[in-house]
Design a protein around this motif. Structure first.
Motif, PDB file in Angstrom:
ATOM      1  N   LEU A  37       0.833  -1.207   0.000  1.00  0.00           N
ATOM      2  CA  LEU A  37       0.000   0.000   0.000  1.00  0.00           C
ATOM      3  C   LEU A  37       0.865   1.254   0.000  1.00  0.00           C
ATOM      4  O   LEU A  37       0.572   2.222  -0.716  1.00  0.00           O
ATOM      5  N   ALA A  38       1.946   1.231   0.775  1.00  0.00           N
ATOM      6  CA  ALA A  38       2.836   2.395   0.823  1.00  0.00           C
ATOM      7  C   ALA A  38       3.512   2.615  -0.533  1.00  0.00           C
ATOM      8  O   ALA A  38       3.654   3.765  -0.984  1.00  0.00           O
ATOM      9  N   ILE A  39       3.910   1.533  -1.179  1.00  0.00           N
ATOM     10  CA  ILE A  39       4.533   1.658  -2.510  1.00  0.00           C
ATOM     11  C   ILE A  39       3.544   2.237  -3.516  1.00  0.00           C
ATOM     12  O   ILE A  39       3.888   3.090  -4.347  1.00  0.00           O
ATOM     13  N   THR A  40       2.284   1.774  -3.438  1.00  0.00           N
ATOM     14  CA  THR A  40       1.252   2.289  -4.343  1.00  0.00           C
ATOM     15  C   THR A  40       1.008   3.769  -4.114  1.00  0.00           C
ATOM     16  O   THR A  40       0.857   4.544  -5.072  1.00  0.00           O
ATOM     17  N   ILE A  41       0.984   4.176  -2.844  1.00  0.00           N
ATOM     18  CA  ILE A  41       0.766   5.594  -2.531  1.00  0.00           C
ATOM     19  C   ILE A  41       1.909   6.449  -3.075  1.00  0.00           C
ATOM     20  O   ILE A  41       1.695   7.493  -3.711  1.00  0.00           O
ATOM     21  N   MET A  42       3.139   6.019  -2.843  1.00  0.00           N
ATOM     22  CA  MET A  42       4.292   6.778  -3.344  1.00  0.00           C
ATOM     23  C   MET A  42       4.308   6.829  -4.872  1.00  0.00           C
ATOM     24  O   MET A  42       4.599   7.864  -5.469  1.00  0.00           O
ATOM     25  N   LEU A  43       3.960   5.696  -5.504  1.00  0.00           N
ATOM     26  CA  LEU A  43       3.962   5.653  -6.968  1.00  0.00           C
ATOM     27  C   LEU A  43       2.904   6.577  -7.563  1.00  0.00           C
ATOM     28  O   LEU A  43       3.113   7.168  -8.628  1.00  0.00           O
ATOM     29  N   SER A  44       1.765   6.723  -6.860  1.00  0.00           N
ATOM     30  CA  SER A  44       0.673   7.549  -7.393  1.00  0.00           C
ATOM     31  C   SER A  44       1.044   9.028  -7.475  1.00  0.00           C
ATOM     32  O   SER A  44       0.416   9.778  -8.219  1.00  0.00           O
ATOM     33  N   PHE A  45       2.050   9.448  -6.706  1.00  0.00           N
ATOM     34  CA  PHE A  45       2.469  10.854  -6.723  1.00  0.00           C
ATOM     35  C   PHE A  45       3.698  11.077  -7.602  1.00  0.00           C
ATOM     36  O   PHE A  45       4.228  12.194  -7.657  1.00  0.00           O
ATOM     37  N   ARG A  50       5.773  11.536 -11.112  1.00  0.00           N
ATOM     38  CA  ARG A  50       5.501  12.133 -12.422  1.00  0.00           C
ATOM     39  C   ARG A  50       5.693  11.067 -13.503  1.00  0.00           C
ATOM     40  O   ARG A  50       6.576  10.217 -13.411  1.00  0.00           O
ATOM     41  N   TYR A  51       4.834  11.114 -14.522  1.00  0.00           N
ATOM     42  CA  TYR A  51       4.901  10.143 -15.611  1.00  0.00           C
ATOM     43  C   TYR A  51       5.365  10.833 -16.886  1.00  0.00           C
ATOM     44  O   TYR A  51       4.851  11.900 -17.255  1.00  0.00           O
ATOM     45  N   ASP A  52       6.331  10.218 -17.539  1.00  0.00           N
ATOM     46  CA  ASP A  52       6.810  10.695 -18.828  1.00  0.00           C
ATOM     47  C   ASP A  52       6.568   9.598 -19.865  1.00  0.00           C
ATOM     48  O   ASP A  52       6.968   8.453 -19.649  1.00  0.00           O
ATOM     49  N   PRO A  53       5.908   9.903 -20.989  1.00  0.00           N
ATOM     50  CA  PRO A  53       5.614   8.857 -21.990  1.00  0.00           C
ATOM     51  C   PRO A  53       6.855   8.130 -22.500  1.00  0.00           C
ATOM     52  O   PRO A  53       6.770   6.964 -22.883  1.00  0.00           O
ATOM     53  N   ASP A  54       8.006   8.813 -22.486  1.00  0.00           N
ATOM     54  CA  ASP A  54       9.235   8.190 -22.981  1.00  0.00           C
ATOM     55  C   ASP A  54      10.010   7.469 -21.877  1.00  0.00           C
ATOM     56  O   ASP A  54      10.630   6.430 -22.127  1.00  0.00           O
ATOM     57  N   LEU A  55       9.944   8.009 -20.663  1.00  0.00           N
ATOM     58  CA  LEU A  55      10.736   7.451 -19.566  1.00  0.00           C
ATOM     59  C   LEU A  55       9.920   6.613 -18.600  1.00  0.00           C
ATOM     60  O   LEU A  55      10.479   5.867 -17.798  1.00  0.00           O
ATOM     61  N   THR A  92       4.052  14.983  -7.704  1.00  0.00           N
ATOM     62  CA  THR A  92       3.073  15.755  -8.464  1.00  0.00           C
ATOM     63  C   THR A  92       1.669  15.292  -8.107  1.00  0.00           C
ATOM     64  O   THR A  92       1.463  14.134  -7.719  1.00  0.00           O
ATOM     65  N   LEU A  93       0.732  16.218  -8.249  1.00  0.00           N
ATOM     66  CA  LEU A  93      -0.682  15.888  -8.046  1.00  0.00           C
ATOM     67  C   LEU A  93      -1.412  15.748  -9.384  1.00  0.00           C
ATOM     68  O   LEU A  93      -2.632  15.596  -9.405  1.00  0.00           O
ATOM     69  N   ASP A  94      -0.643  15.799 -10.479  1.00  0.00           N
ATOM     70  CA  ASP A  94      -1.261  15.769 -11.804  1.00  0.00           C
ATOM     71  C   ASP A  94      -2.053  14.486 -12.053  1.00  0.00           C
ATOM     72  O   ASP A  94      -3.059  14.508 -12.769  1.00  0.00           O
ATOM     73  N   ASN A  95      -1.598  13.365 -11.497  1.00  0.00           N
ATOM     74  CA  ASN A  95      -2.318  12.105 -11.706  1.00  0.00           C
ATOM     75  C   ASN A  95      -3.729  12.167 -11.133  1.00  0.00           C
ATOM     76  O   ASN A  95      -4.684  11.690 -11.750  1.00  0.00           O
ATOM     77  N   PHE A  96      -3.860  12.770  -9.957  1.00  0.00           N
ATOM     78  CA  PHE A  96      -5.170  12.861  -9.309  1.00  0.00           C
ATOM     79  C   PHE A  96      -6.027  13.950  -9.949  1.00  0.00           C
ATOM     80  O   PHE A  96      -7.223  13.745 -10.182  1.00  0.00           O
ATOM     81  N   THR A  97      -5.426  15.096 -10.221  1.00  0.00           N
ATOM     82  CA  THR A  97      -6.204  16.179 -10.839  1.00  0.00           C
ATOM     83  C   THR A  97      -6.675  15.787 -12.231  1.00  0.00           C
ATOM     84  O   THR A  97      -7.778  16.138 -12.653  1.00  0.00           O
ATOM     85  N   GLY A  98      -5.837  15.037 -12.964  1.00  0.00           N
ATOM     86  CA  GLY A  98      -6.247  14.577 -14.290  1.00  0.00           C
ATOM     87  C   GLY A  98      -7.428  13.612 -14.214  1.00  0.00           C
ATOM     88  O   GLY A  98      -8.319  13.645 -15.070  1.00  0.00           O
ATOM     89  N   GLY A 130      -2.209   4.466 -12.880  1.00  0.00           N
ATOM     90  CA  GLY A 130      -2.810   3.231 -12.394  1.00  0.00           C
ATOM     91  C   GLY A 130      -2.821   3.167 -10.884  1.00  0.00           C
ATOM     92  O   GLY A 130      -3.814   2.748 -10.271  1.00  0.00           O
ATOM     93  N   ALA A 131      -1.730   3.584 -10.246  1.00  0.00           N
ATOM     94  CA  ALA A 131      -1.670   3.607  -8.788  1.00  0.00           C
ATOM     95  C   ALA A 131      -2.657   4.621  -8.216  1.00  0.00           C
ATOM     96  O   ALA A 131      -3.300   4.363  -7.183  1.00  0.00           O
ATOM     97  N   ALA A 132      -2.791   5.775  -8.866  1.00  0.00           N
ATOM     98  CA  ALA A 132      -3.752   6.784  -8.404  1.00  0.00           C
ATOM     99  C   ALA A 132      -5.177   6.250  -8.504  1.00  0.00           C
ATOM    100  O   ALA A 132      -5.999   6.453  -7.593  1.00  0.00           O
TER     101      ALA A 132
END
Length: 275
Positions: A17-25, A27-32, A40-46, A243-245
């Motif tokens: 659960l802790a790993i999922t929480i950290m992963l959800s915050f 940043r995601y880059d399509p290339d990396l 970042t909060l972009d995953n949740f706001t999106g 996915g984690a978010a």
């Protein structure tokens, strides 16, 4: 023993659960992909800003609610009949009820896909009686039917256990005072069944909301729920932070609904007993 139990709990529950929480915050880059060490909060706001995600969450909650309601409506009379059976027949019926749990849910899902297909057994029976065939596979109907079948034991067993603890003389006393069968059931028996209904409903709703195999096989690509969407984000899009978010939001929504449902039923239960 306590320290070993605590370590197992931390390793098996808290750590993922802790790993999922950290992963959800992250940043995601399509290339990396997911960039470790970022915040970042972009995953949740999106997710919250996109009506498409709201539609999928609403569909998931609606399907879970319908499955829970149908399981309760079927399990209440079934549990009452089971309680009044002779011991030998009751044992046989319990084996019949619990035996599907010995079969993989994947196999059961494929079995339902054969039954609910356009040229499946159910539609052939309908055509035999002159009823036009109905498209059920890859629809919400197929998912709900299969989920009710899979979740029924989880509703029936807690309910039957509660009914076993009820005093049968209470029902006889109500009937002796000229109460109708319906009044006896609604005002006397049903309030006493509330703990069993509550326990079963919590299990069925939680398992239905997080079910992946049945919506994935019987719903297909067109019928999206949160669990299949999380799968797509992790394994198809490789967007692990989103996915984690989604998984975290589903967990929180599930807990919020279950806690409020628990409070609502407990209030009604206490009110019925006081009346």
């Amino acid at each position: 023993m306590c320290s070993i139990g605590t370590m197992i709990f931390l390793i098996m529950i808290i750590t993922p659960l802790a790993i999922t929480i950290m992963l959800s915050f992250n940043r995601y880059d399509p290339d990396l992909g997911a960039i470790a060490g970022t915040f970042t909060l972009d995953n949740f706001t999106g997710i919250f800003a996109d009506p498409w995600y709201w539609e999928i969450f609403g569909r998931t909650i609606w399907v879970s609610f319908l499955v829970t309601l149908l399981c309760a409506m079927i399990a209440i009379p079934e549990a009452m009949i089971l309680n009044r059976m002779a011991r030998g027949w009751r044992s046989i019926m319990l084996v019949v009820i619990l035996s599907p749990l010995l079969i993989s849910v994947v196999i059961r899902s494929f079995g339902w896909s054969l039954l609910l297909a356009d040229n499946g057994l159910i539609n052939r029976c309908l055509e035999f009686f002159g009823i036009p065939a109905v498209t059920m596979l890859y629809q919400q109907t197929a998912v709900i039917i299969a989920l009710v079948h899979v979740m029924m034991p989880f509703m029936l067993i807690p309910l039957w256990t509660t009914i076993q603890k009820m005093d049968p003389e209470v029902e006889n006393a109500a009937l002796s005072l000229n109460a109708s069968r319906w009044s006896t059931f609604y005002k006397v028996l049903l309030p006493q069944m509330t703990p069993g209904i509550l326990s079963g409903s919590l299990i069925v709703f939680a398992l239905s909301a997080s079910s992946f195999v049945i919506p994935g096989i019987l719903g297909g690509r067109r019928f999206k729920v949160v669990a299949t969407l999380i799968y797509d984000q992790y394994l198809r899009e490789l967007n692990w932070p989103t996915g984690a978010a989604l998984a975290l939001i589903l967990l929180l929504a599930n807990m919020l609904i279950i806690v409020n449902f628990n409070r609502l039923l407990q209030r009604r239960y206490k009110r019925k007993l006081e009346d």
